[in-house]
Design a protein around this motif. Structure first.
Motif, PDB file in Angstrom:
ATOM      1  N   GLY A 203      41.423   8.290  52.303  1.00 62.27           N
ATOM      2  CA  GLY A 203      40.731   7.005  52.260  1.00 62.27           C
ATOM      3  C   GLY A 203      40.985   6.270  50.960  1.00 62.27           C
ATOM      4  O   GLY A 203      41.785   6.704  50.124  1.00 62.27           O
ATOM      5  N   GLY A 204      40.292   5.149  50.786  1.00 68.39           N
ATOM      6  CA  GLY A 204      40.518   4.291  49.627  1.00 68.39           C
ATOM      7  C   GLY A 204      39.370   4.326  48.643  1.00 68.39           C
ATOM      8  O   GLY A 204      38.935   5.394  48.202  1.00 68.39           O
TER       9      GLY A 204
ATOM     10  N   ASP B 277      36.971   9.110  80.571  1.00 74.76           N
ATOM     11  CA  ASP B 277      38.024  10.092  80.863  1.00 74.76           C
ATOM     12  C   ASP B 277      38.916  10.335  79.654  1.00 74.76           C
ATOM     13  O   ASP B 277      40.132  10.451  79.781  1.00 74.76           O
ATOM     14  CB  ASP B 277      38.850   9.613  82.060  1.00 74.76           C
ATOM     15  N   ARG B 278      38.311  10.478  78.480  1.00 76.60           N
ATOM     16  CA  ARG B 278      39.044  10.675  77.231  1.00 76.60           C
ATOM     17  C   ARG B 278      40.232   9.720  77.084  1.00 76.60           C
ATOM     18  O   ARG B 278      41.391  10.138  77.014  1.00 76.60           O
ATOM     19  CB  ARG B 278      39.531  12.126  77.112  1.00 76.60           C
ATOM     20  N   PRO B 279      39.925   8.422  77.019  1.00 76.61           N
ATOM     21  CA  PRO B 279      40.991   7.436  76.845  1.00 76.61           C
ATOM     22  C   PRO B 279      41.632   7.594  75.477  1.00 76.61           C
ATOM     23  O   PRO B 279      41.033   8.167  74.559  1.00 76.61           O
ATOM     24  CB  PRO B 279      40.240   6.110  76.936  1.00 76.61           C
ATOM     25  N   LYS B 280      42.841   7.076  75.366  1.00 79.04           N
ATOM     26  CA  LYS B 280      43.523   7.085  74.075  1.00 79.04           C
ATOM     27  C   LYS B 280      42.737   6.221  73.088  1.00 79.04           C
ATOM     28  O   LYS B 280      42.336   5.112  73.403  1.00 79.04           O
ATOM     29  CB  LYS B 280      44.940   6.522  74.271  1.00 79.04           C
ATOM     30  N   VAL B 281      42.506   6.754  71.893  1.00 75.41           N
ATOM     31  CA  VAL B 281      41.824   5.987  70.842  1.00 75.41           C
ATOM     32  C   VAL B 281      42.770   5.887  69.659  1.00 75.41           C
ATOM     33  O   VAL B 281      43.212   6.901  69.132  1.00 75.41           O
ATOM     34  CB  VAL B 281      40.518   6.696  70.398  1.00 75.41           C
ATOM     35  N   ARG B 282      43.092   4.650  69.265  1.00 73.91           N
ATOM     36  CA  ARG B 282      44.020   4.501  68.152  1.00 73.91           C
ATOM     37  C   ARG B 282      43.696   3.256  67.347  1.00 73.91           C
ATOM     38  O   ARG B 282      43.373   2.217  67.917  1.00 73.91           O
ATOM     39  CB  ARG B 282      45.451   4.415  68.660  1.00 73.91           C
ATOM     40  N   ALA B 283      43.783   3.374  66.044  1.00 73.94           N
ATOM     41  CA  ALA B 283      43.504   2.228  65.177  1.00 73.94           C
ATOM     42  C   ALA B 283      44.807   1.525  64.842  1.00 73.94           C
ATOM     43  O   ALA B 283      45.818   2.171  64.567  1.00 73.94           O
ATOM     44  CB  ALA B 283      42.841   2.705  63.886  1.00 73.94           C
TER      45      ALA B 283
ATOM     46  N   LEU C  69      41.557  -2.041  67.653  1.00 78.84           N
ATOM     47  CA  LEU C  69      41.324  -0.706  68.189  1.00 78.84           C
ATOM     48  C   LEU C  69      41.918  -0.649  69.593  1.00 78.84           C
ATOM     49  O   LEU C  69      41.647  -1.529  70.409  1.00 78.84           O
ATOM     50  CB  LEU C  69      39.812  -0.440  68.250  1.00 78.84           C
ATOM     51  N   THR C  70      42.732   0.370  69.832  1.00 75.76           N
ATOM     52  CA  THR C  70      43.200   0.596  71.188  1.00 75.76           C
ATOM     53  C   THR C  70      42.278   1.612  71.832  1.00 75.76           C
ATOM     54  O   THR C  70      42.074   2.707  71.299  1.00 75.76           O
ATOM     55  CB  THR C  70      44.644   1.144  71.193  1.00 75.76           C
ATOM     56  N   LEU C  71      41.704   1.226  72.963  1.00 76.73           N
ATOM     57  CA  LEU C  71      40.780   2.106  73.667  1.00 76.73           C
ATOM     58  C   LEU C  71      41.274   2.165  75.103  1.00 76.73           C
ATOM     59  O   LEU C  71      41.066   1.243  75.879  1.00 76.73           O
ATOM     60  CB  LEU C  71      39.364   1.526  73.585  1.00 76.73           C
ATOM     61  N   GLY C  72      41.953   3.259  75.437  1.00 74.03           N
ATOM     62  CA  GLY C  72      42.555   3.363  76.766  1.00 74.03           C
ATOM     63  C   GLY C  72      43.554   2.246  76.968  1.00 74.03           C
ATOM     64  O   GLY C  72      44.457   2.065  76.159  1.00 74.03           O
ATOM     65  N   GLU C  73      43.335   1.472  78.025  1.00 71.56           N
ATOM     66  CA  GLU C  73      44.283   0.413  78.377  1.00 71.56           C
ATOM     67  C   GLU C  73      44.024  -0.876  77.611  1.00 71.56           C
ATOM     68  O   GLU C  73      44.821  -1.796  77.668  1.00 71.56           O
ATOM     69  CB  GLU C  73      44.188   0.108  79.874  1.00 71.56           C
TER      70      GLU C  73
ATOM     71  N   PRO D 269      41.122   2.347  58.351  1.00 70.72           N
ATOM     72  CA  PRO D 269      41.494   2.612  59.746  1.00 70.72           C
ATOM     73  C   PRO D 269      40.727   3.797  60.344  1.00 70.72           C
ATOM     74  O   PRO D 269      40.476   3.819  61.549  1.00 70.72           O
ATOM     75  CB  PRO D 269      42.995   2.938  59.665  1.00 70.72           C
ATOM     76  N   ALA D 270      40.331   4.735  59.492  1.00 70.23           N
ATOM     77  CA  ALA D 270      39.565   5.882  59.998  1.00 70.23           C
ATOM     78  C   ALA D 270      38.238   5.440  60.609  1.00 70.23           C
ATOM     79  O   ALA D 270      37.727   6.062  61.540  1.00 70.23           O
ATOM     80  CB  ALA D 270      39.326   6.897  58.879  1.00 70.23           C
ATOM     81  N   GLN D 271      37.680   4.338  60.092  1.00 70.37           N
ATOM     82  CA  GLN D 271      36.440   3.809  60.682  1.00 70.37           C
ATOM     83  C   GLN D 271      36.717   3.248  62.071  1.00 70.37           C
ATOM     84  O   GLN D 271      35.887   3.370  62.971  1.00 70.37           O
ATOM     85  CB  GLN D 271      35.885   2.656  59.835  1.00 70.37           C
ATOM     86  N   VAL D 272      37.872   2.609  62.218  1.00 71.48           N
ATOM     87  CA  VAL D 272      38.224   2.021  63.515  1.00 71.48           C
ATOM     88  C   VAL D 272      38.389   3.132  64.548  1.00 71.48           C
ATOM     89  O   VAL D 272      37.867   3.051  65.662  1.00 71.48           O
ATOM     90  CB  VAL D 272      39.507   1.169  63.379  1.00 71.48           C
ATOM     91  N   THR D 273      39.094   4.202  64.159  1.00 75.81           N
ATOM     92  CA  THR D 273      39.195   5.354  65.045  1.00 75.81           C
ATOM     93  C   THR D 273      37.806   5.905  65.345  1.00 75.81           C
ATOM     94  O   THR D 273      37.492   6.236  66.497  1.00 75.81           O
ATOM     95  CB  THR D 273      40.049   6.464  64.385  1.00 75.81           C
ATOM     96  N   GLY D 274      36.971   5.960  64.317  1.00 79.35           N
ATOM     97  CA  GLY D 274      35.603   6.458  64.488  1.00 79.35           C
ATOM     98  C   GLY D 274      34.811   5.618  65.484  1.00 79.35           C
ATOM     99  O   GLY D 274      34.046   6.147  66.284  1.00 79.35           O
ATOM    100  N   ILE D 275      35.017   4.315  65.442  1.00 72.37           N
ATOM    101  CA  ILE D 275      34.327   3.431  66.391  1.00 72.37           C
ATOM    102  C   ILE D 275      34.757   3.763  67.815  1.00 72.37           C
ATOM    103  O   ILE D 275      33.922   3.922  68.713  1.00 72.37           O
ATOM    104  CB  ILE D 275      34.626   1.945  66.065  1.00 72.37           C
ATOM    105  N   GLY D 276      36.074   3.901  68.012  1.00 72.87           N
ATOM    106  CA  GLY D 276      36.579   4.213  69.356  1.00 72.87           C
ATOM    107  C   GLY D 276      36.033   5.543  69.851  1.00 72.87           C
ATOM    108  O   GLY D 276      35.536   5.652  70.987  1.00 72.87           O
ATOM    109  N   LEU D 277      36.088   6.553  69.005  1.00 73.48           N
ATOM    110  CA  LEU D 277      35.606   7.883  69.402  1.00 73.48           C
ATOM    111  C   LEU D 277      34.104   7.858  69.656  1.00 73.48           C
ATOM    112  O   LEU D 277      33.615   8.485  70.609  1.00 73.48           O
ATOM    113  CB  LEU D 277      35.941   8.907  68.315  1.00 73.48           C
ATOM    114  N   ALA D 278      33.372   7.118  68.821  1.00 71.66           N
ATOM    115  CA  ALA D 278      31.919   7.067  68.979  1.00 71.66           C
ATOM    116  C   ALA D 278      31.539   6.375  70.290  1.00 71.66           C
ATOM    117  O   ALA D 278      30.617   6.808  70.985  1.00 71.66           O
ATOM    118  CB  ALA D 278      31.279   6.341  67.794  1.00 71.66           C
ATOM    119  N   LEU D 279      32.257   5.311  70.621  1.00 70.36           N
ATOM    120  CA  LEU D 279      31.967   4.622  71.887  1.00 70.36           C
ATOM    121  C   LEU D 279      32.181   5.582  73.059  1.00 70.36           C
ATOM    122  O   LEU D 279      31.353   5.689  73.967  1.00 70.36           O
ATOM    123  CB  LEU D 279      32.853   3.375  72.041  1.00 70.36           C
ATOM    124  N   VAL D 280      33.306   6.299  73.016  1.00 68.63           N
ATOM    125  CA  VAL D 280      33.615   7.239  74.101  1.00 68.63           C
ATOM    126  C   VAL D 280      32.578   8.366  74.129  1.00 68.63           C
ATOM    127  O   VAL D 280      32.101   8.765  75.200  1.00 68.63           O
ATOM    128  CB  VAL D 280      35.036   7.806  73.937  1.00 68.63           C
ATOM    129  N   SER D 281      32.220   8.853  72.944  1.00 67.78           N
ATOM    130  CA  SER D 281      31.234   9.925  72.866  1.00 67.78           C
ATOM    131  C   SER D 281      29.883   9.474  73.447  1.00 67.78           C
ATOM    132  O   SER D 281      29.234  10.210  74.200  1.00 67.78           O
ATOM    133  CB  SER D 281      31.100  10.372  71.409  1.00 67.78           C
TER     134      SER D 281
END
Ligand code: ADP
Ligand code: MG
Length: 553
Positions: free
Chosen positions: A97-98, A446-452, A458-462, A476-488
């Motif tokens: 991180g920064g 369905d465990r979509p792809k999560v990518r910052a 944020l890429t969340l599935g499609e 960017p780790a926060q962006v990934t965290g957002i995607g994972l948290a939404l899915v969770s």
């Protein structure tokens, strides 16, 4: 164990790349264990992932350095930075991180046990395994980094203590704000300007901050003791001053005051309430079923502004939606900069009121809603506005920046405001929030792809969520965290079809308080940071798939 791993890697040398898969599982080293969690199928795929655990006896950090959640986060933040520096250009990677010390998956300290999560590009020659290189990384470099970066015995103990103490002070300062009736604090001596838009380090030779005498507040911190600085009281604060005198720089520092900064950053003692949201215009964004009627009374299209949706908002409607969404999500302070605000939502002066009748103007400007917002929802605002004097009528305090020096010009602004401009207020109330109920189908389970994509998307599935308008994201780790948290949230049934946006955020925050990073993703395979609930809401609101099934008041 380690010897077995060495032998295995030697035996693999020259074999086909797919054989790396057999590394999966646990390997015991003297002093730590290595868990190989995911192995890349080929040399061009995303890096393989592994986890190192060093027991509390081997790591040996004194209990005072990790006995509270903030100290544990700070210690982990220190260790991950040392590990990162130590690894240099090794094929082992750690996401340090920064300038902000975030709660991140890359390093966690749990009851003194240190967990470090790394990526490794498993070396190949074409499609075959380079076992010698792999042995070097896993059996030589890795033990080295554990030995030099993750143990008290070899640590720069003074710096570890300083780092933890500094982060704890920042956190304590932020927690004191409500009791002091403040929404923000900027310490005397703080260094606000950054080197550039892409370099977050402090500007060398910048002018240190100094509080106006009338706004100076002194606070007691657990480690540094007494410090003084500018207290920004609850209410409406106007920041004025000529162009290039440092207004936006001060506001940016306040935006990032939700985070704890590393020692030496210059913003260690610049804080704002955790529930602070930067508001800006963001034309082109999606808005889904938001009650923007306080700001937009009727539209030429005849659309219902109390239940307003669009795939392509204008500057003014996007900013109106952002304000209403922030209040719905529980914001207690809003930050607005004229540089990124929609002028027609901010002001409508006396002459324009005279020329264009109220019933021909759908917009009610923020200047008339800023006080009702405070009265009805206890939401304070800090506003940078060098271009219009109308906000003097509604400001509780006015700070002027002159050559980067802050002055309290409230008294003079009051005198000026006492002379009538002929302007009439266009609103006297801010209606209650209509809480939106989130349809569970908004987020795939369905465990979509999560990518910052940096901090911009944020890429969340499609689908892709545009986050450029969410300016408080720093990593960017926060962006990934957002995607994972939404899915969770979706997978664990937090989105059960009955919860409102605010209730989803509450459930998420409670889960984080209880389970830490596992609330975001309990598999811990990728690099992510725990997002702020308010940023989670910002992403949810920008999700193209968001469906709102109803309202509750
Ligand atoms: P404004 O919003 O008032 O127009 P900015 O905040 O954008 O001004 O600042 C203008 C320039 O001055 C920026 O390049 C910024 O880095 C620099 N600056 C701001 N504050 C300081 C400071 N305290 N010391 C030195 N330079 C500063
Ligand atoms: Mg500016």
């Amino acid at each position: 164990d380690e010897q077995a791993l060495r032998q295995e890697l030697r035996a693999m040398h020259g074999a086909s790349y797919g054989r790396y898969k057999s590394l999966r599982g646990q390997w015991h080293f003297p002093g730590f264990t290595l868990q190989v969690q995911r192995v890349q199928p080929d040399p061009f795929a995303p890096a393989s992932r592994c986890e190192v655990r060093v027991t509390d006896e081997v790591a040996g950090f004194p209990e005072q350095l990790w006995c509270s959640p903030v100290r544990a986060r700070a210690l982990a933040g220190y260790l991950v930075r040392v590990a990162h520096r130590h690894l240099g250009d090794s094929r082992l990677r750690v996401d340090a991180g920064g300038q902000q010390v975030l709660d991140r998956s890359a390093c966690q300290v749990q009851r003194g046990e240190v967990v470090l999560r790394l990526g490794i590009d498993l070396p190949g020659r074409g499609r075959t395994i380079d076992g010698r290189q792999a042995e070097r990384a896993l059996c030589d470099e890795l033990p080295e980094v554990v030995e030099t970066a993750l143990r008290w015995a070899t640590a720069d103990q003074e710096r570890v203590r300083e780092f933890v103490a500094s982060v704890e002070d920042t956190d304590a300062l932020r927690r004191q704000l409500p009791g002091l009736g403040l929404i923000a604090f900027v310490a005397d001596g703080a260094m606000l300007p950054r080197r550039s838009g892409v370099d977050e380090r402090p500007l060398p030779g910048g002018v240190p901050f100094s509080a106006p005498e009338s706004m100076r507040v002194s606070v007691e911190l657990p480690n540094r003791g007494r410090v003084s600085g500018m207290g920004v009281p609850e209410g409406i604060t106007l920041i004025v001053g000529g162009g290039f005198h440092g207004k936006s720089t001060l506001l940016r520092a306040l935006e990032f005051g939700v985070y704890d900064h590393v020692p030496g950053d210059g913003r260690e003692l610049v804080v704002c309430r955790a529930e602070t949201v930067k508001i800006r215009a963001e034309d082109g964004r999606r808005v889904h079923r938001v009650d923007v009627s306080p700001f937009v009374s009727h539209l030429p299209t005849g659309a219902d502004t109390a239940d307003f949706s669009t795939d392509n908002a204008s500057g003014s409607t996007s900013q109106a939606a952002a304000i209403v969404e922030a209040v719905e999500a529980g914001a207690k302070a809003l930050l607005v900069d004229e540089d990124t605000a929609a002028t027609n939502l901010m002001i409508r002066d006396a002459r324009m009121q005279a020329l264009v009748a109220k019933d021909a103007e759908p917009l009610t400007p923020f200047v008339d809603l800023i006080r009702p917002l405070r009265a009805a929802h206890a939401v304070s605002t800090v506003l940078v506005m060098g271009g219009s004097g109308d906000y003097m009528d509604v400001a509780d305090q006015v700070v002027m920046l002159e050559d980067y020096h802050a002055r309290d010009v409230t008294a003079r602004a009051r005198q000026l405001a006492a002379q009538p401009t002929g302007r009439r207020s266009e609103a006297d109330t801010f209606p209650p929030v209509r809480h939106r109920v989130v349809d569970p189908r908004s987020i795939p389970t369905d465990r979509p792809k999560v990518r910052a994509r940096g901090v911009d998307a944020l890429t969340l599935g499609e689908s892709t969520v545009e986050l450029r308008g969410v300016e408080q994201l720093v990593d960017p780790a926060q962006v990934t965290g957002i995607g994972l948290a939404l899915v969770s949230c979706a997978r664990r049934g937090v989105l059960d079809g009955s919860r409102t946006v605010a209730e989803v955020l509450e459930a998420f925050a409670a889960d984080v308080a209880e389970r830490g990073i596992a609330a975001v993703d309990d598999r811990h395979v990728g690099d992510f940071a725990v997002p702020r609930p308010l940023d989670l809401a910002a992403a949810l609101n920008r999700l193209r798939a968001l469906r709102i099934s109803g309202f509750r008041s």
